[in-house]
Design an enzyme around this catalytic site. Structure first.
Site, mmCIF file in Angstrom:
data_model
loop_
_atom_site.group_PDB
_atom_site.id
_atom_site.type_symbol
_atom_site.label_atom_id
_atom_site.label_comp_id
_atom_site.label_asym_id
_atom_site.label_seq_id
_atom_site.Cartn_x
_atom_site.Cartn_y
_atom_site.Cartn_z
ATOM 1 N N PRO A 57 -43.989 57.031 37.133
ATOM 2 C CA PRO A 57 -45.230 57.007 36.140
ATOM 3 C C PRO A 57 -46.999 56.932 36.000
ATOM 4 C CG PRO A 57 -43.808 55.097 35.106
ATOM 5 C CD PRO A 57 -43.761 55.525 36.766
ATOM 6 N N ALA A 87 -50.827 57.927 35.106
ATOM 7 C CA ALA A 87 -51.310 59.386 33.734
ATOM 8 C C ALA A 87 -52.656 59.714 34.569
ATOM 9 C CB ALA A 87 -52.265 57.922 32.782
ATOM 10 N N GLN A 100 -41.687 59.004 28.989
ATOM 11 C CA GLN A 100 -42.187 57.704 28.909
ATOM 12 C C GLN A 100 -43.259 57.587 27.805
ATOM 13 O OE1 GLN A 100 -45.745 55.464 31.306
ATOM 14 N NE2 GLN A 100 -44.210 53.710 31.395
ATOM 15 N N CYS A 160 -48.202 48.869 30.517
ATOM 16 C CA CYS A 160 -49.580 48.913 30.873
ATOM 17 C C CYS A 160 -51.145 48.118 30.421
ATOM 18 C CB CYS A 160 -50.288 50.813 29.850
ATOM 19 S SG CYS A 160 -51.257 51.366 30.256
ATOM 20 N N ARG A 163 -49.040 54.724 43.931
ATOM 21 C CA ARG A 163 -50.652 54.951 44.654
ATOM 22 C C ARG A 163 -49.851 55.441 46.293
ATOM 23 N NH1 ARG A 163 -53.896 50.020 43.362
ATOM 24 N NH2 ARG A 163 -51.567 48.978 43.543
HETATM 25 C C1 FMN Z 1 -53.438 56.084 37.774
HETATM 26 C C2 FMN Z 1 -52.517 55.287 37.933
HETATM 27 C C3 FMN Z 1 -51.846 55.749 36.639
HETATM 28 C C4 FMN Z 1 -50.966 54.612 35.752
HETATM 29 N N1 FMN Z 1 -49.952 55.619 35.153
HETATM 30 C C5 FMN Z 1 -49.016 54.418 34.663
HETATM 31 C C6 FMN Z 1 -48.634 55.209 33.270
HETATM 32 O O1 FMN Z 1 -48.953 56.088 32.567
HETATM 33 N N2 FMN Z 1 -47.593 54.869 32.991
HETATM 34 C C7 FMN Z 1 -46.773 53.798 33.733
HETATM 35 O O2 FMN Z 1 -46.013 52.721 33.009
HETATM 36 N N3 FMN Z 1 -47.982 53.071 34.691
HETATM 37 C C8 FMN Z 1 -48.067 52.997 35.041
HETATM 38 N N4 FMN Z 1 -49.127 53.060 36.136
HETATM 39 C C9 FMN Z 1 -48.631 52.270 37.689
HETATM 40 C C10 FMN Z 1 -47.782 52.635 38.155
HETATM 41 O O3 FMN Z 1 -46.665 53.878 37.618
HETATM 42 C C11 FMN Z 1 -47.240 51.358 39.149
HETATM 43 O O4 FMN Z 1 -46.282 50.772 38.575
HETATM 44 C C12 FMN Z 1 -48.375 50.754 39.675
HETATM 45 O O5 FMN Z 1 -49.678 51.482 40.444
HETATM 46 C C13 FMN Z 1 -47.795 49.504 41.183
HETATM 47 O O6 FMN Z 1 -47.660 50.389 42.236
HETATM 48 P P1 FMN Z 1 -48.263 50.509 43.271
HETATM 49 O O7 FMN Z 1 -48.448 49.609 43.925
HETATM 50 O O8 FMN Z 1 -47.703 51.282 44.130
HETATM 51 O O9 FMN Z 1 -49.663 51.341 42.578
HETATM 52 C C14 FMN Z 1 -49.984 53.056 36.644
HETATM 53 C C15 FMN Z 1 -50.976 53.812 37.799
HETATM 54 C C16 FMN Z 1 -51.592 54.297 38.732
HETATM 55 C C17 FMN Z 1 -52.593 53.544 39.491
#
Ligand code: FMN
Length: 325
Positions: free
Chosen positions: A17, A19, A71, A103, A228
């Site tokens: 997920p 946002a 979610q 979050c 990401r």
């Molecule tokens: C721009 C952005 C928005 C995110 N929005 C959510 C969200 O709405 N809900 C959630 O559970 N995690 C959210 N996350 C967290 C991601 O789901 C993920 O767990 C986190 O980025 C770690 O993974 P990564 O290091 O591979 O990016 C968001 C992350 C980013 C970068």
């Protein structure tokens, strides 16, 4: 193949997920590369209950997007329950109700929601038990290791979630205070996937196949969550699937295919949101398709600054990149 209760999931790669990113268009686009499960971006329980137009637009979900987790976030049990009832009564396509306990953003935590829930375990337990009782579909949760270094309580939270009857747990292996930077701490949840009674999805810095192998091996997770690392890089999904199926690492992104993907995604996003709303999002996301590519800086600047319509996007990409290899 793995299962969440009776739901069969065909890939060990899950779309996170995010946002502002994980729109219906993004989910459909990434599905083509083989994600087994997708999440909506986090949706406010209050927004659903008060029928906020923007919030309800996040619930425009097509059957074809399943398996899908909706979610929601909230810090007040009554609103969370009402939001879940709304989703059920309006027959919004989904397979899981996922509760955001991760979050770190103040706008969310100030109402006790998101990662703030990890600081009040009695209330968390009460909420999750009722949510599992009320929801017609299985419930999952996405958590962090804890709120901050002084409150690392991931194992206790997992026990509470299991006891409440959740069917799946996803862990972003950082504390909320760490936001999104630094190395994730997979070592703090070593072999957790083998100890839990429900499947574990692991998240944190998954940018290439080696990252995924490491995260999965240390934590014993059933599936990997791509966040990401997949934005503008959809072949990460297919290369992860290829690795899980064959043990072979192949990853050779190519600028002509990246151009094709960028335009395909743009079309889906415009279809979903209309050109006026889609283009500002594309000015942010289109450059990500061309990271680490030659003449990248000029191209990325042009995409960020000059793209007002789909035609602008196409023209700029044509200026820099041919259609055929
Ligand atoms: C721009 C952005 C928005 C995110 N929005 C959510 C969200 O709405 N809900 C959630 O559970 N995690 C959210 N996350 C967290 C991601 O789901 C993920 O767990 C986190 O980025 C770690 O993974 P990564 O290091 O591979 O990016 C968001 C992350 C980013 C970068």
């Amino acid at each position: 193949m793995w299962k969440i209760k009776n739901l069969k999931i065909n890939s060990h790669v899950v779309l996170a997920p995010m946002a502002g990113i994980t729109s219906s268009a993004y989910r459909k686009f990434m599905r083509r590369f083989g994600v087994g499960l997708v999440y909506t971006e986090m949706i406010s329980d209050h927004g659903i209950v008060y029928q906020n137009e923007e919030t309800l637009s996040y619930l425009n979900i097509e059957e074809s997007e399943r398996p899908l987790a909706i979610q929601i976030f909230g810090g007040d049990k009554e609103y969370l329950l009402k939001a879940i009832k709304y989703i059920d009564e309006h027959h919004i396509p989904h397979d899981l109700i996922d509760i955001n306990l991760a979050c770190p953003v103040p706008k969310v935590t100030k109402s006790g929601a998101g990662s703030k829930m990890l600081l009040n375990l009695d209330y968390l337990e009460e909420c999750m038990q009722e949510i599992v009782k009320v929801s017609r579909s299985p419930v999952s949760a996405k958590i962090r290791l804890g709120f901050d270094n002084e409150h690392i309580n991931v194992l206790e939270v997992c026990r509470i979630l299991e006891k409440a009857g959740v069917s799946l747990i996803a862990i972003h292996a950082r504390t909320a205070k760490e936001l999104y930077s630094g190395e994730p701490h997979f070592d703090l949840i070593k072999d957790l996937g083998k100890k839990l009674s429900v499947p574990l999805i692991i998240s944190g810095n998954i940018f290439n196949v080696e990252d995924a192998i490491k995260a999965k091996e240390i934590t014993g997770a059933t599936a990997i969550m791509v966040a990401r690392g997949g934005v503008g890089n959809p072949e990460l999904i297919s290369s992860l699937n290829h690795y899980f199926e064959t043990g072979e690492i192949i990853y050779q992104p190519n600028i002509v295919r990246q151009k094709k993907y960028c335009l395909e995604f743009a079309k889906l996003l415009i279809e979903e949101k209309g050109e006026k709303k889609a283009m500002p999002i594309l000015r942010g996301l289109a450059p990500k398709f061309f990271f680490k590519m030659p003449y990248i800086k000029t191209l990325r600047n042009a995409l960020t600054e000059r793209v007002i319509t789909y035609e602008d996007l196409k023209e700029i990409l044509d200026e820099f990149i041919p259609d055929e290899e």
